[in-house]
Motif scaffolding. Sequence first.
Motif, PDB file in Angstrom:
ATOM      1  N   ASN A 187      -0.604  -1.035 -14.594  1.00  0.00           N
ATOM      2  CA  ASN A 187      -0.759  -1.550 -13.233  1.00  0.00           C
ATOM      3  C   ASN A 187      -2.246  -1.582 -12.909  1.00  0.00           C
ATOM      4  O   ASN A 187      -3.072  -1.147 -13.698  1.00  0.00           O
ATOM      5  N   ILE A 203      10.474  -9.101  -7.622  1.00  0.00           N
ATOM      6  CA  ILE A 203       9.232  -8.684  -8.272  1.00  0.00           C
ATOM      7  C   ILE A 203       9.322  -7.183  -8.552  1.00  0.00           C
ATOM      8  O   ILE A 203       9.652  -6.399  -7.655  1.00  0.00           O
ATOM      9  N   GLU A 205       8.694  -3.242  -9.040  1.00  0.00           N
ATOM     10  CA  GLU A 205       7.980  -2.323  -8.161  1.00  0.00           C
ATOM     11  C   GLU A 205       6.533  -2.110  -8.604  1.00  0.00           C
ATOM     12  O   GLU A 205       5.631  -2.001  -7.787  1.00  0.00           O
ATOM     13  N   ARG A 208       3.975  -4.767  -7.175  1.00  0.00           N
ATOM     14  CA  ARG A 208       3.986  -5.090  -5.745  1.00  0.00           C
ATOM     15  C   ARG A 208       2.624  -4.957  -5.078  1.00  0.00           C
ATOM     16  O   ARG A 208       2.462  -5.364  -3.928  1.00  0.00           O
ATOM     17  N   ASN A 209       1.662  -4.384  -5.788  1.00  0.00           N
ATOM     18  CA  ASN A 209       0.313  -4.283  -5.232  1.00  0.00           C
ATOM     19  C   ASN A 209      -0.564  -5.465  -5.632  1.00  0.00           C
ATOM     20  O   ASN A 209      -1.724  -5.541  -5.231  1.00  0.00           O
ATOM     21  N   GLY A 223      10.733 -10.652  -2.696  1.00  0.00           N
ATOM     22  CA  GLY A 223      10.314  -9.259  -2.578  1.00  0.00           C
ATOM     23  C   GLY A 223       8.822  -9.117  -2.383  1.00  0.00           C
ATOM     24  O   GLY A 223       8.059 -10.089  -2.388  1.00  0.00           O
ATOM     25  N   ILE A 224       8.384  -7.888  -2.201  1.00  0.00           N
ATOM     26  CA  ILE A 224       6.975  -7.581  -1.989  1.00  0.00           C
ATOM     27  C   ILE A 224       6.199  -7.925  -3.254  1.00  0.00           C
ATOM     28  O   ILE A 224       6.680  -7.630  -4.363  1.00  0.00           O
ATOM     29  N   PRO A 225       5.022  -8.593  -3.140  1.00  0.00           N
ATOM     30  CA  PRO A 225       4.227  -8.857  -1.925  1.00  0.00           C
ATOM     31  C   PRO A 225       4.519 -10.199  -1.272  1.00  0.00           C
ATOM     32  O   PRO A 225       3.765 -10.607  -0.380  1.00  0.00           O
ATOM     33  N   THR A 229      12.474 -11.581   1.379  1.00  0.00           N
ATOM     34  CA  THR A 229      13.160 -10.375   0.935  1.00  0.00           C
ATOM     35  C   THR A 229      14.271 -10.748  -0.033  1.00  0.00           C
ATOM     36  O   THR A 229      14.735 -11.884  -0.072  1.00  0.00           O
ATOM     37  N   GLN A 294      -5.330  -1.133  -3.583  1.00  0.00           N
ATOM     38  CA  GLN A 294      -4.357  -2.213  -3.535  1.00  0.00           C
ATOM     39  C   GLN A 294      -5.029  -3.558  -3.399  1.00  0.00           C
ATOM     40  O   GLN A 294      -4.413  -4.586  -3.671  1.00  0.00           O
TER      41      GLN A 294
END
Length: 630
Positions: A187, A203, A205, A208-209, A223-225, A229, A294
């Motif tokens: 990551n 996406i 976990e 997600r950043n 999903g995030i980012p 949803t 992030q």
Amino acid sequence: MLHERKYTSILILFMVATCFLPTLIADTDAQILMNFKSFLSNAEALNNWSNDSTNVCTWTGLICINQTTLHGLRLENMGLSGTINIDILMNLTTLKSFSVINNSFEGLIPAFNKLVGLRALFLTNNKFSGEIPNDAFDGLRWLKRLFLAENGFKGHIPISLAKLPRIYDVDLHGNKFDGSIPEFVQNGFRVFDLSNNQLTGAIPEGLRNENPSAFSGNKGLCGIPLNGTCSKSTVSVPHEEGKEENKNHHVLISVIVFVAVLVLASILALLFIRYRRKKTAAKSSSNMENGQSQSQNTKTSTASTSEDKSIVAESKKSKDEDLNFVTNERVEFDLQDLLRASAEVLGSGSFGSTYKAMVLTGPVVVVKRFKHMNKVGKKEFFDHMKRLGGLTHPNLLPLVAFYYGKEEKLLIHDFAENGSLASHLHGKHVCDLDWPTRLKIIKGVARGLAYLYREFPEEKLPHGHLKSSNVVLDHSFEPRLTEYGLVAVTDLKHAQQFMAGFKSPEVSQNEGPSEKSDVWCLGILILELLTGKFPANYLRHGKGATEDLAMWVESIVREGWSGDVLDKSIGGSRDKEGEMLKLMRIGMSCCEWSLENRFGWREAVAKIEELKEMDSVEVGVESLNSDLSM
């Protein structure tokens, strides 16, 4: 007689083969590359590739280290096509980087995982197509950079890519990848782009950043980012085991419960996005060391110790605080580019850490952190840095840019390929410095120091911190002085404790530094260069001159000349020892405790310039002994 002739013939053949063996070995890379070229089409750009060439490092598209060792192939923008023969490339044992950006190669991806030492692979903007096997990247445990953008790849993103332990650049945009995104073991990527594909599902976990733009153009992602949803039905099972998503769901699900869950998820997502935006706005700089920021997605290429190695450690930065370039003639990059750069720690000293930073869109630079430069205000600091940036001399490492912060400052310089003089004298470097090279280095150091004396006539310490670790060597072993002219902006207490110029005898006798203090540092450097011994007292904090090295040399010479005083790795013959002894005489005259007897900078430079590579040993010994008897 017949047997004698037979043995003589065999001996002659053996001698001839022995004579040609080094040539055959040296030509190995050339032969391999010519064989590789034979499988390429439209290779007119590689016309200077020839078996007759003695040095492949002069060939178009080759990246070499120290102009001797092949490191990579950079065959970009050449209109090449044909076959990339991996089996031939496997014979290039030092190959670490391969790039064919913007060419016309097509078909399935070659088996690059056979090149187990590969660190960077660039295939962007070609015509590759088809699915990439799930195990295509197995074994590439050193791979750090992968660029497959703007091709026609389809199918799932290989799980072997997601499992690469050192990868920090991944660019797959502009293809036809489909299915879900696998969980990456890494990551905090420096570059991460999966945009404009056909990916679907949530996406993972661990991603997600990343910036939302990394996933744009994939209508099936959620999903995030991203703002969308994910419902339960869009959460896909990873394709690691090649299993299809389980589509058996309960048919009779209460509409009220479903709506309630969806509304609740939407509210939570909005609250999270709002919180994240506020948190991002409060941050101003990213820590390259722990990769937890992030907003920057920064990762260093080296994680050697738990030591803090972030290039910018401040938690807050005003909008006008950015890199300040000292000239408009250089390729500029901003602080964010520097923070995103792959950084390698080169060393850590009393002033801070030093990094080699590989800016993605710019040159390789050296970044030095300084935490003890609050002697002057911001305007005075800017003025002084601009003055340093205006210095131009072949034996000074030019200042490229600087960064001003309240707690620390950054100075950005060009990168010198052959490292510091200290690393060659005291490190485990592959090549020893012979006498001609050492003479070249000390002449360059003297010329650079003379230039500083002329440019800063009002300063007692124009350099202030002259020592072997602050002399770096370029590709031709030309010396470049670093950390010069910083006494004026360094906290006096810290300078007195750590800077080399404050270790001179006059300072150790509770006096201030003189205009000859830098000359004393030059003398210590000369003796260090000749003997190969490190001036150990430089490691001591506070006052106290490094007279030990000078006194050691003097005591040996007074007892009668002994060749043991010279560094054994210098090599050479007796016709060179005379000039070495002359240089030793100059070094000892620069280290005189008495300021009256110590050389001035003009005299020291003039004496050094007179030195030659060869002379008679008798002249040098007689001259040295006569000086010591006075």
